[in-house]
Design a protein around this motif. Sequence first.
Motif, PDB file in Angstrom:
ATOM      1  N   VAL A 142       0.862  -1.174   0.000  1.00  0.00           N
ATOM      2  CA  VAL A 142       0.000   0.000   0.000  1.00  0.00           C
ATOM      3  C   VAL A 142       0.903   1.229   0.000  1.00  0.00           C
ATOM      4  N   VAL A 143       0.865   1.991  -1.084  1.00  0.00           N
ATOM      5  CA  VAL A 143       1.683   3.191  -1.219  1.00  0.00           C
ATOM      6  C   VAL A 143       0.832   4.396  -0.831  1.00  0.00           C
ATOM      7  N   ASN A 144       1.250   5.080   0.216  1.00  0.00           N
ATOM      8  CA  ASN A 144       0.504   6.237   0.708  1.00  0.00           C
ATOM      9  C   ASN A 144       1.256   7.510   0.320  1.00  0.00           C
ATOM     10  N   LEU A 145       0.759   8.208  -0.703  1.00  0.00           N
ATOM     11  CA  LEU A 145       1.399   9.441  -1.163  1.00  0.00           C
ATOM     12  C   LEU A 145       1.021  10.598  -0.246  1.00  0.00           C
ATOM     13  N   LYS A 146       2.020  11.379   0.148  1.00  0.00           N
ATOM     14  CA  LYS A 146       1.783  12.486   1.069  1.00  0.00           C
ATOM     15  C   LYS A 146       2.473  13.744   0.545  1.00  0.00           C
ATOM     16  N   ILE A 147       1.923  14.890   0.933  1.00  0.00           N
ATOM     17  CA  ILE A 147       2.518  16.161   0.569  1.00  0.00           C
ATOM     18  C   ILE A 147       2.075  17.207   1.592  1.00  0.00           C
ATOM     19  N   ARG A 148       2.863  18.241   1.765  1.00  0.00           N
ATOM     20  CA  ARG A 148       2.502  19.295   2.710  1.00  0.00           C
ATOM     21  C   ARG A 148       1.126  19.858   2.387  1.00  0.00           C
ATOM     22  N   GLU A 149       0.330  20.108   3.452  1.00  0.00           N
ATOM     23  CA  GLU A 149      -1.051  20.545   3.233  1.00  0.00           C
ATOM     24  C   GLU A 149      -1.130  21.891   2.532  1.00  0.00           C
ATOM     25  N   ASP A 150      -0.232  22.836   2.853  1.00  0.00           N
ATOM     26  CA  ASP A 150      -0.296  24.136   2.185  1.00  0.00           C
ATOM     27  C   ASP A 150      -0.029  24.006   0.697  1.00  0.00           C
ATOM     28  N   VAL A 151       0.871  23.091   0.337  1.00  0.00           N
ATOM     29  CA  VAL A 151       1.156  22.840  -1.078  1.00  0.00           C
ATOM     30  C   VAL A 151      -0.037  22.178  -1.747  1.00  0.00           C
ATOM     31  N   LEU A 152      -0.640  21.218  -1.064  1.00  0.00           N
ATOM     32  CA  LEU A 152      -1.785  20.494  -1.621  1.00  0.00           C
ATOM     33  C   LEU A 152      -2.963  21.438  -1.879  1.00  0.00           C
ATOM     34  N   ILE A 153      -3.215  22.355  -0.942  1.00  0.00           N
ATOM     35  CA  ILE A 153      -4.312  23.315  -1.119  1.00  0.00           C
ATOM     36  C   ILE A 153      -4.053  24.205  -2.320  1.00  0.00           C
ATOM     37  N   GLU A 154      -2.820  24.713  -2.423  1.00  0.00           N
ATOM     38  CA  GLU A 154      -2.483  25.568  -3.564  1.00  0.00           C
ATOM     39  C   GLU A 154      -2.612  24.804  -4.877  1.00  0.00           C
ATOM     40  N   LYS A 155      -2.214  23.533  -4.856  1.00  0.00           N
ATOM     41  CA  LYS A 155      -2.309  22.688  -6.038  1.00  0.00           C
ATOM     42  C   LYS A 155      -3.770  22.470  -6.444  1.00  0.00           C
ATOM     43  N   CYS A 156      -4.637  22.194  -5.457  1.00  0.00           N
ATOM     44  CA  CYS A 156      -6.059  21.983  -5.751  1.00  0.00           C
ATOM     45  C   CYS A 156      -6.715  23.248  -6.294  1.00  0.00           C
ATOM     46  N   LEU A 157      -6.333  24.394  -5.750  1.00  0.00           N
ATOM     47  CA  LEU A 157      -6.927  25.656  -6.192  1.00  0.00           C
ATOM     48  C   LEU A 157      -6.457  26.043  -7.599  1.00  0.00           C
ATOM     49  N   GLY A 158      -5.363  25.423  -8.049  1.00  0.00           N
ATOM     50  CA  GLY A 158      -4.855  25.729  -9.387  1.00  0.00           C
ATOM     51  C   GLY A 158      -5.395  24.826 -10.472  1.00  0.00           C
ATOM     52  N   ARG A 159      -6.244  23.867 -10.103  1.00  0.00           N
ATOM     53  CA  ARG A 159      -6.760  22.939 -11.111  1.00  0.00           C
ATOM     54  C   ARG A 159      -7.718  23.627 -12.069  1.00  0.00           C
ATOM     55  N   ARG A 160      -7.579  23.318 -13.337  1.00  0.00           N
ATOM     56  CA  ARG A 160      -8.456  23.848 -14.379  1.00  0.00           C
ATOM     57  C   ARG A 160      -8.812  22.730 -15.352  1.00  0.00           C
ATOM     58  N   ILE A 161      -9.965  22.868 -15.998  1.00  0.00           N
ATOM     59  CA  ILE A 161     -10.423  21.898 -16.985  1.00  0.00           C
ATOM     60  C   ILE A 161     -10.781  22.640 -18.262  1.00  0.00           C
ATOM     61  N   CYS A 162     -10.377  22.094 -19.400  1.00  0.00           N
ATOM     62  CA  CYS A 162     -10.785  22.683 -20.674  1.00  0.00           C
ATOM     63  C   CYS A 162     -12.248  22.323 -20.919  1.00  0.00           C
ATOM     64  N   SER A 163     -13.080  23.344 -21.075  1.00  0.00           N
ATOM     65  CA  SER A 163     -14.520  23.109 -21.248  1.00  0.00           C
ATOM     66  C   SER A 163     -14.842  22.445 -22.572  1.00  0.00           C
ATOM     67  N   GLN A 164     -13.881  22.442 -23.486  1.00  0.00           N
ATOM     68  CA  GLN A 164     -14.137  21.861 -24.801  1.00  0.00           C
ATOM     69  C   GLN A 164     -13.663  20.407 -24.887  1.00  0.00           C
ATOM     70  N   CYS A 165     -12.398  20.160 -24.521  1.00  0.00           N
ATOM     71  CA  CYS A 165     -11.850  18.804 -24.668  1.00  0.00           C
ATOM     72  C   CYS A 165     -11.850  18.006 -23.367  1.00  0.00           C
ATOM     73  N   GLY A 166     -12.076  18.673 -22.222  1.00  0.00           N
ATOM     74  CA  GLY A 166     -12.146  17.978 -20.945  1.00  0.00           C
ATOM     75  C   GLY A 166     -10.809  17.635 -20.317  1.00  0.00           C
ATOM     76  N   THR A 167      -9.706  18.099 -20.902  1.00  0.00           N
ATOM     77  CA  THR A 167      -8.379  17.808 -20.366  1.00  0.00           C
ATOM     78  C   THR A 167      -8.125  18.609 -19.087  1.00  0.00           C
TER      79      THR A 167
END
Length: 268
Positions: A142-167
């Motif tokens: 079982v591989v448990n990936l971890k990362i600093r919470e402040d980094v994870l929050i910034e990473k989640c807030l930076g997520r974007r999706i192309c409304s046309q192709c869905g990438t």
Amino acid sequence: MAAITRLVRRTVSISNLASRCLSPHLPRKDPADRKVQWVFLGCPGVGKGTYASRLCDLLGVPHIATGDLVRQELASSGPLSAQLSEIVNQGKLVSDEIIISLLSKRLADGEAKGESGFILDGFPRTINQAEILDGVTDIDLVVNLKIREDVLIEKCLGRRICSQCGTNFNVASINIKGENGSPGISMAPLLPPAHCMTKLITRADDTEVVVKERLRIYKEMSQPVEGYYDNQGKLLEFELPGGIPESWPKLLQALNLDDYEPKQSVAA
């Protein structure tokens, strides 16, 4: 699926300090003999799907995400399709029994086709699911990936999706300096091509309040599961030191696969 040789008998850990291990790596094994039956855990947004799929490509085993199994069943005319449709339409959670039923069928189909293993992505998430899974198949690592919470929050807030192709893309450029003995961490953005740039949208649930609540709930649920596998000597905790360029080679090193990818590349 037949049980395979146990690959790990103790918890090992990879430090993001000075790129060195705090504990021994997994026992070295000929990659050709690696019939893996692994689970990848990690907070939402940590990248477990990305790393799991990369390892699946490297090792030639299927990447199985239970969410995909549910979507596939919904799109089919299978025996659970109508029941799942009703559950989803009512906004209810899919029961453990249904998830395990879908997973058991997928593993049986894979064994019949001669698949040599699998990597489960994000499952199990509760002790009950872990216990049921133990009755279905043998999990070796079982591989448990971890990362600093402040980094994870910034990473989640930076997520974007192309409304046309869905990438999926990520516009966050993370560069946090080390302080108080903690190392710095850098992650380059995953920017879209020019034709997608003007079509980017943000997921409705990618707000700081929602992301923090999602992480809180995950921690409450995940800690018992981590302890469950730790007690079995199967847990590998891996702290991501940065983005894919920094983390991928260190993950291969932790899994004793660091001398496998170059051989594969030469063979290709």
